[in-house]
Motif scaffolding. Structure first.
Motif, PDB file in Angstrom:
ATOM      1  N   ALA A  73       0.825  -1.210   0.000  1.00  0.00           N
ATOM      2  CA  ALA A  73       0.000   0.000   0.000  1.00  0.00           C
ATOM      3  C   ALA A  73       0.862   1.265   0.000  1.00  0.00           C
ATOM      4  N   LEU A  74       1.960   1.245   0.744  1.00  0.00           N
ATOM      5  CA  LEU A  74       2.874   2.390   0.725  1.00  0.00           C
ATOM      6  C   LEU A  74       3.444   2.629  -0.670  1.00  0.00           C
ATOM      7  N   ALA A  75       3.816   1.530  -1.334  1.00  0.00           N
ATOM      8  CA  ALA A  75       4.345   1.654  -2.696  1.00  0.00           C
ATOM      9  C   ALA A  75       3.275   2.166  -3.656  1.00  0.00           C
ATOM     10  N   ASP A 124      -3.846  -0.999  -4.490  1.00  0.00           N
ATOM     11  CA  ASP A 124      -4.416  -0.767  -5.817  1.00  0.00           C
ATOM     12  C   ASP A 124      -5.228  -1.966  -6.287  1.00  0.00           C
ATOM     13  N   GLY A 125      -6.312  -1.689  -7.007  1.00  0.00           N
ATOM     14  CA  GLY A 125      -7.161  -2.746  -7.570  1.00  0.00           C
ATOM     15  C   GLY A 125      -8.534  -2.197  -7.886  1.00  0.00           C
ATOM     16  N   ASP A 126      -9.114  -2.650  -8.976  1.00  0.00           N
ATOM     17  CA  ASP A 126     -10.420  -2.144  -9.391  1.00  0.00           C
ATOM     18  C   ASP A 126     -11.543  -2.610  -8.467  1.00  0.00           C
ATOM     19  N   ASP A 127     -11.362  -3.743  -7.824  1.00  0.00           N
ATOM     20  CA  ASP A 127     -12.369  -4.254  -6.898  1.00  0.00           C
ATOM     21  C   ASP A 127     -11.672  -5.100  -5.839  1.00  0.00           C
ATOM     22  N   GLU A 133      -5.876 -10.343  -5.066  1.00  0.00           N
ATOM     23  CA  GLU A 133      -4.918 -10.999  -5.939  1.00  0.00           C
ATOM     24  C   GLU A 133      -3.603 -10.235  -5.974  1.00  0.00           C
ATOM     25  N   ARG A 134      -3.668  -8.895  -5.911  1.00  0.00           N
ATOM     26  CA  ARG A 134      -2.430  -8.111  -5.872  1.00  0.00           C
ATOM     27  C   ARG A 134      -1.650  -8.409  -4.592  1.00  0.00           C
ATOM     28  N   VAL A 135      -2.358  -8.573  -3.497  1.00  0.00           N
ATOM     29  CA  VAL A 135      -1.701  -8.902  -2.232  1.00  0.00           C
ATOM     30  C   VAL A 135      -1.067 -10.285  -2.305  1.00  0.00           C
ATOM     31  N   ARG A 136      -1.826 -11.277  -2.785  1.00  0.00           N
ATOM     32  CA  ARG A 136      -1.293 -12.646  -2.873  1.00  0.00           C
ATOM     33  C   ARG A 136      -0.086 -12.690  -3.801  1.00  0.00           C
ATOM     34  N   ALA A 137      -0.178 -12.030  -4.931  1.00  0.00           N
ATOM     35  CA  ALA A 137       0.943 -12.012  -5.870  1.00  0.00           C
ATOM     36  C   ALA A 137       2.144 -11.285  -5.274  1.00  0.00           C
ATOM     37  N   GLY A 138       1.886 -10.221  -4.519  1.00  0.00           N
ATOM     38  CA  GLY A 138       2.978  -9.508  -3.859  1.00  0.00           C
ATOM     39  C   GLY A 138       3.684 -10.370  -2.828  1.00  0.00           C
TER      40      GLY A 138
END
Length: 422
Positions: A73-75, A124-127, A133-138
């Motif tokens: 989230a900071l990034a 970040d994410g549209d929904d 998914e962004r968190v899991r991928a991160g």
């Protein structure tokens, strides 16, 4: 030579008591955890992994996810923008306390559940699905492998997430949360349900310790300012209402989770993870906390025990010329755990085609207790391997070498003296 570090980690596991604490019982899936599991992993910033016990057993990441989602989230948002929404002050409260700052409606920090919920909403994410998914991928990039959600644990935890739902609705009522509280709790619960092992967590922590550069892939995942922010909040807030005790006793930026894991990131040195499911009154692993206390004490890892300078410990390694060549390791600087580990690893990985090995301490100006013990053990093990050891120690930095009791050890004042002693 076989490195002594895995043996030391086994000793740490053996020394930590088995009594006290209980597994988390408010989430059915966690209540079924094997309370006797105990594993540890230490990952250096240059990518060496040491494990002992149940280090490869998978469990859900739970609150240990918070520093990494905070980093994402900071990034995404920038430090200043995120600070406007989530505070950085220690709460002095339990991780699941339903509270926000008066006047601002901000959660006090990103390590308590209220702050973690809001932090997840700022990824970040549209929904909600895209954010999850962004968190899991991160997390997968931090671990260096593809991580998956434990769907059974997710369903179990979501069914009992009433307190987190209360927090999310409070944030919504305070006009701090912009989106649907139910969806945010769902996304946060998926975040906590990602499966990891001690080794995964140690590598993730080592990425923070390495200024955002992954120790294995060498990919830059986070900027230095983001890493500094994350580690600072971990140091002051990561252990909740036990943060003060942790800071004075352990002194390593850390985060615990109710699945029984504790992670620590010591800047410039190592990432550490311990797993043992029995929890104390603060929601942290009983044996995990004990293991970290032992590591900090034995290895001189307290953040406030500052080294004078950080020069490379291994100045050089080479083989001398002549009829009776000798493998030489030149050591230098202020030798703490990370520096001593570099030396021990170089010796352990050396092929040693010569019959003699020299450890040159001429340029060592300080030996911490952990560095002293690691070098002594290396001298002892080289002798056990049948090698002649020459210790070049003009300033008597390692006087205990005489107590090793090896007939294969010679202590000299200069490398030339060692060569002449053949």
């Amino acid at each position: 030579m076989r490195s002594p570090i895995p043996d030391y980690l086994l000793e740490v596991l053996d020394s930590c008591g088995e009594d006290g604490g209980a597994v988390a019982d408010y989430i059915p899936e966690l209540a079924a955890a094997d309370p006797d599991r105990f594993g540890i992993c230490v990952a250096t910033v240059d990518g060496t992994i040491y494990t002992a016990g149940d280090a490869d057993v998978e469990f859900t990441i739970q609150s240990m996810s918070k520093p990494f989602t905070y980093a994402i989230a900071l990034a995404d948002r920038g430090i200043d923008a995120l600070n406007e929404r989530v505070g950085v002050e220690p709460s002095g409260e339990a991780f699941n306390e339903i509270s926000v700052e008066r006047g601002t409606g901000r959660p006090k920090n990103a390590m308590i559940n209220a702050g973690a919920l809001l932090t997840h909403s700022l990824v970040d994410g549209d929904d909600s699905a895209a954010q999850s998914e962004r968190v899991r991928a991160g997390f997968s990039r931090f671990a260096g492998r593809d991580l998956v959600v434990d769907e059974q644990a997710f369903v179990s935890e979501l069914a009992s997430a009433h307190r987190n739902l209360g927090m999310a609705h409070l944030l919504k009522a305070a006009k701090t949360l912009d989106c649907d509280p139910v969806e945010i709790v769902r996304g946060y619960t998926r975040q906590c349900s990602v499966k990891v092992s001690c080794q995964d967590l140690a590598i993730m922590a080592a990425t923070l310790a390495n200024a955002g550069v992954h120790p294995l892939t060498h990919e830059t995942l986070l900027s230095r300012p983001v890493v500094r922010q994350v580690l600072s909040v971990m140091m002051t807030c990561g252990m909740y209402d036990a943060a003060g005790d942790w800071m004075t006793d352990v002194g390593i930026p850390a985060k615990s989770g109710v699945s029984g894991g504790v992670i620590g990131a010591l800047p410039g040195q190592v990432g550490i993870a311990v797993f043992s499911p029995r929890l104390d009154s603060h929601g942290s692993s009983v044996r995990g906390v004990e293991a970290f206390e032992r590591l900090s004490r034995d290895m001189g890892m307290h953040l406030m025990d500052v080294a004078q300078e950080g020069r490379s410990a291994l100045r050089g390694a080479y083989v001398t010329e002549g009829d009776d060549p000798m493998t030489v390791y030149e050591v230098q600087g202020d030798l703490r755990f990370a520096g001593a580990e570099t030396i021990v690893r170089a010796i352990a990985e050396g092929e040693h085609e010569t019959r003699r090995v020299a450890l040159d301490l001429t340029r060592v100006y300080r030996l911490h207790d952990v560095g002293r013990r690691m070098l002594l053990e290396s001298v002892r093990r080289l002798g056990e391997d049948g090698l002649e050891v020459v210790l070049v120690d003009p300033e008597c930095a390692l006087p205990e070498a005489a107590d090793v009791g090896s007939e294969r050890l010679t202590v000299v004042d200069s490398l030339a003296d060692g060569t002449a002693s053949t």
